[in-house]
Design a protein around this motif. Structure first.
Motif, mmCIF file in Angstrom:
data_model
loop_
_atom_site.group_PDB
_atom_site.id
_atom_site.type_symbol
_atom_site.label_atom_id
_atom_site.label_comp_id
_atom_site.label_asym_id
_atom_site.label_seq_id
_atom_site.Cartn_x
_atom_site.Cartn_y
_atom_site.Cartn_z
ATOM 1 N N THR A 97 21.528 10.303 10.196
ATOM 2 C CA THR A 97 21.554 9.962 8.773
ATOM 3 C C THR A 97 20.247 9.295 8.383
ATOM 4 O OG1 THR A 97 22.562 7.832 9.243
ATOM 5 C CG2 THR A 97 24.050 9.656 8.744
ATOM 6 N N PHE A 98 19.926 9.352 7.106
ATOM 7 C CA PHE A 98 18.732 8.704 6.585
ATOM 8 C C PHE A 98 19.100 7.281 6.195
ATOM 9 C CE2 PHE A 98 15.585 7.661 3.329
ATOM 10 C CZ PHE A 98 14.414 8.012 3.996
ATOM 11 N N SER A 99 18.655 6.312 6.996
ATOM 12 C CA SER A 99 18.972 4.914 6.717
ATOM 13 C C SER A 99 17.797 4.044 7.150
ATOM 14 C CB SER A 99 20.253 4.504 7.449
ATOM 15 O OG SER A 99 20.096 4.662 8.836
ATOM 16 N N SER A 100 17.879 2.770 6.840
ATOM 17 C CA SER A 100 16.755 1.876 7.103
ATOM 18 C C SER A 100 16.464 1.710 8.594
ATOM 19 C CB SER A 100 17.024 0.507 6.478
ATOM 20 O OG SER A 100 18.186 -0.067 7.032
ATOM 21 N N HIS A 101 17.476 1.724 9.443
ATOM 22 C CA HIS A 101 17.228 1.497 10.867
ATOM 23 C C HIS A 101 16.632 2.708 11.583
ATOM 24 C CE1 HIS A 101 21.302 3.204 11.066
ATOM 25 N NE2 HIS A 101 20.985 3.585 12.273
ATOM 26 N N ASN A 102 16.644 3.874 10.968
ATOM 27 C CA ASN A 102 15.974 5.022 11.591
ATOM 28 C C ASN A 102 14.950 5.646 10.643
ATOM 29 O OD1 ASN A 102 17.551 6.477 9.822
ATOM 30 N ND2 ASN A 102 18.846 7.374 11.399
ATOM 31 N N LEU A 103 14.407 4.819 9.765
ATOM 32 C CA LEU A 103 13.410 5.267 8.804
ATOM 33 C C LEU A 103 12.172 5.816 9.519
ATOM 34 C CD1 LEU A 103 12.921 5.412 5.765
ATOM 35 C CD2 LEU A 103 11.865 3.157 5.901
ATOM 36 N N LEU A 104 11.756 5.157 10.591
ATOM 37 C CA LEU A 104 10.583 5.611 11.335
ATOM 38 C C LEU A 104 10.802 7.019 11.898
ATOM 39 C CD1 LEU A 104 7.779 4.837 12.329
ATOM 40 C CD2 LEU A 104 8.847 3.913 14.387
ATOM 41 N N LEU A 105 12.013 7.307 12.337
ATOM 42 C CA LEU A 105 12.343 8.638 12.850
ATOM 43 C C LEU A 105 12.096 9.708 11.792
ATOM 44 C CD1 LEU A 105 13.778 10.454 15.039
ATOM 45 C CD2 LEU A 105 15.889 9.927 13.835
ATOM 46 N N TRP A 106 12.478 9.439 10.566
ATOM 47 C CA TRP A 106 12.330 10.408 9.487
ATOM 48 C C TRP A 106 10.898 10.471 8.963
ATOM 49 C CZ3 TRP A 106 15.705 14.037 8.096
ATOM 50 C CH2 TRP A 106 17.017 13.889 8.531
ATOM 51 N N LEU A 107 10.186 9.339 8.982
ATOM 52 C CA LEU A 107 8.853 9.301 8.392
ATOM 53 C C LEU A 107 7.725 9.656 9.364
ATOM 54 C CD1 LEU A 107 9.101 6.171 6.087
ATOM 55 C CD2 LEU A 107 9.356 8.584 5.489
ATOM 56 N N THR A 108 7.984 9.651 10.658
ATOM 57 C CA THR A 108 6.936 9.948 11.638
ATOM 58 C C THR A 108 6.266 11.298 11.407
ATOM 59 O OG1 THR A 108 7.939 8.505 13.283
ATOM 60 C CG2 THR A 108 6.451 10.204 14.103
ATOM 61 N N PRO A 109 6.983 12.391 11.167
ATOM 62 C CA PRO A 109 6.285 13.663 10.928
ATOM 63 C C PRO A 109 5.354 13.604 9.720
ATOM 64 C CG PRO A 109 8.607 14.072 11.354
ATOM 65 C CD PRO A 109 8.434 12.590 11.228
ATOM 66 N N VAL A 110 5.781 12.943 8.661
ATOM 67 C CA VAL A 110 4.947 12.823 7.469
ATOM 68 C C VAL A 110 3.713 11.978 7.784
ATOM 69 C CG1 VAL A 110 4.872 11.939 5.105
ATOM 70 C CG2 VAL A 110 6.912 13.115 5.927
ATOM 71 N N LEU A 111 3.912 10.863 8.506
ATOM 72 C CA LEU A 111 2.788 10.007 8.868
ATOM 73 C C LEU A 111 1.784 10.747 9.748
ATOM 74 C CD1 LEU A 111 4.626 6.624 9.599
ATOM 75 C CD2 LEU A 111 3.140 7.159 7.665
ATOM 76 N N VAL A 112 2.265 11.527 10.690
ATOM 77 C CA VAL A 112 1.367 12.293 11.560
ATOM 78 C C VAL A 112 0.554 13.286 10.741
ATOM 79 C CG1 VAL A 112 1.324 14.037 13.398
ATOM 80 C CG2 VAL A 112 2.718 11.990 13.659
ATOM 81 N N LEU A 113 1.184 13.975 9.812
ATOM 82 C CA LEU A 113 0.452 14.933 8.974
ATOM 83 C C LEU A 113 -0.583 14.237 8.096
ATOM 84 C CD1 LEU A 113 3.272 17.398 7.878
ATOM 85 C CD2 LEU A 113 1.354 17.870 9.392
ATOM 86 N N VAL A 114 -0.206 13.123 7.493
ATOM 87 C CA VAL A 114 -1.144 12.397 6.629
ATOM 88 C C VAL A 114 -2.321 11.866 7.444
ATOM 89 C CG1 VAL A 114 -1.396 10.317 5.209
ATOM 90 C CG2 VAL A 114 0.547 11.839 4.859
ATOM 91 N N LEU A 115 -2.040 11.217 8.570
ATOM 92 C CA LEU A 115 -3.115 10.679 9.396
ATOM 93 C C LEU A 115 -3.997 11.793 9.964
ATOM 94 C CD1 LEU A 115 -1.249 7.795 11.252
ATOM 95 C CD2 LEU A 115 -2.883 7.617 9.368
ATOM 96 N N GLY A 116 -3.406 12.902 10.335
ATOM 97 C CA GLY A 116 -4.196 14.044 10.814
ATOM 98 C C GLY A 116 -5.096 14.592 9.722
ATOM 99 N N GLY A 117 -4.591 14.669 8.499
ATOM 100 C CA GLY A 117 -5.400 15.135 7.375
ATOM 101 C C GLY A 117 -6.554 14.192 7.088
ATOM 102 N N ILE A 118 -6.286 12.887 7.125
ATOM 103 C CA ILE A 118 -7.352 11.903 6.903
ATOM 104 C C ILE A 118 -8.404 11.996 8.008
ATOM 105 C CG2 ILE A 118 -7.841 9.419 6.899
ATOM 106 C CD1 ILE A 118 -5.114 9.043 5.491
ATOM 107 N N GLY A 119 -7.950 12.154 9.242
ATOM 108 C CA GLY A 119 -8.892 12.297 10.366
ATOM 109 C C GLY A 119 -9.735 13.550 10.240
ATOM 110 N N ALA A 120 -9.121 14.662 9.884
ATOM 111 C CA ALA A 120 -9.869 15.911 9.722
ATOM 112 C C ALA A 120 -10.876 15.791 8.588
ATOM 113 C CB ALA A 120 -8.906 17.068 9.460
ATOM 114 N N TYR A 121 -10.478 15.156 7.488
ATOM 115 C CA TYR A 121 -11.377 14.963 6.352
ATOM 116 C C TYR A 121 -12.571 14.105 6.765
ATOM 117 C CZ TYR A 121 -13.038 13.492 1.760
ATOM 118 O OH TYR A 121 -13.815 13.235 0.669
#
Length: 153
Positions: free
Chosen positions: A97-121
């Motif tokens: 489920t999407f809840s506060s205690h597993n927020l990192l689980l859900w947001l990690t793919p988005v964070l990896v994509l954003v950080l990868g894009g910033i690194g590539a840029y």
């Protein structure tokens, strides 16, 4: 040869059909359908990558029977899920489920994509750009070097 391949394919694709035993199936088709839907959303705690509906582990069978018992007792689908989560933890759900205690689980793919894009840029921006044309002084120096190389060879 084709027969053997067809037989193997049938066995592979029907593996989940062997998991639920005939003695587990409820007489009421509506309850059985609900049980199968719930079971397909629950993780086998032994296999971990299979639903309890697909697993033939003993614990998966016990969980399937527990789901059916709860449904026969009158629990709603959500009450059955909540009971199993309370008993075995959220790990029992194949889709957490999407809840506060597993927020990192859900947001990690988005964070990896954003950080990868910033690194590539940053890497692309840091790369030196080659000059498009030589100025007159650079052109003369290049011609002198080429003449010198031709006279040596």
């Amino acid at each position: 040869m084709r027969f053997v391949l067809a037989l193997l394919a049938a066995l592979v694709f029907s593996a989940s059909a062997f998991a639920v035993q005939p003695d587990e199936v409820l007489k009421d088709p509506a309850l059985e359908k609900r049980a199968r839907e719930i079971s397909s959303e629950l993780r086998c705690l032994v296999c971990q990558n299979q639903s309890i509906d697909d697993s033939d582990a003993q614990l998966a069978k016990d969980l399937r029977l527990l789901v059916r018992e709860r449904l026969v007792a009158g629990d709603t689908d959500q009450q059955v899920r909540d009971f199993l989560v309370q008993r075995y933890g959220e790990f029992v759900l194949l889709k957490p489920t999407f809840s506060s205690h597993n927020l990192l689980l859900w947001l990690t793919p988005v964070l990896v994509l954003v950080l990868g894009g910033i690194g590539a840029y940053a890497v692309i921006r840091r790369r030196p750009q080659a000059p498009e044309t030589l100025n007159e002084e650079e052109q003369k120096a290049l011609e002198a070097l080429l003449r010198r190389d031709q006279s040596i060879s």
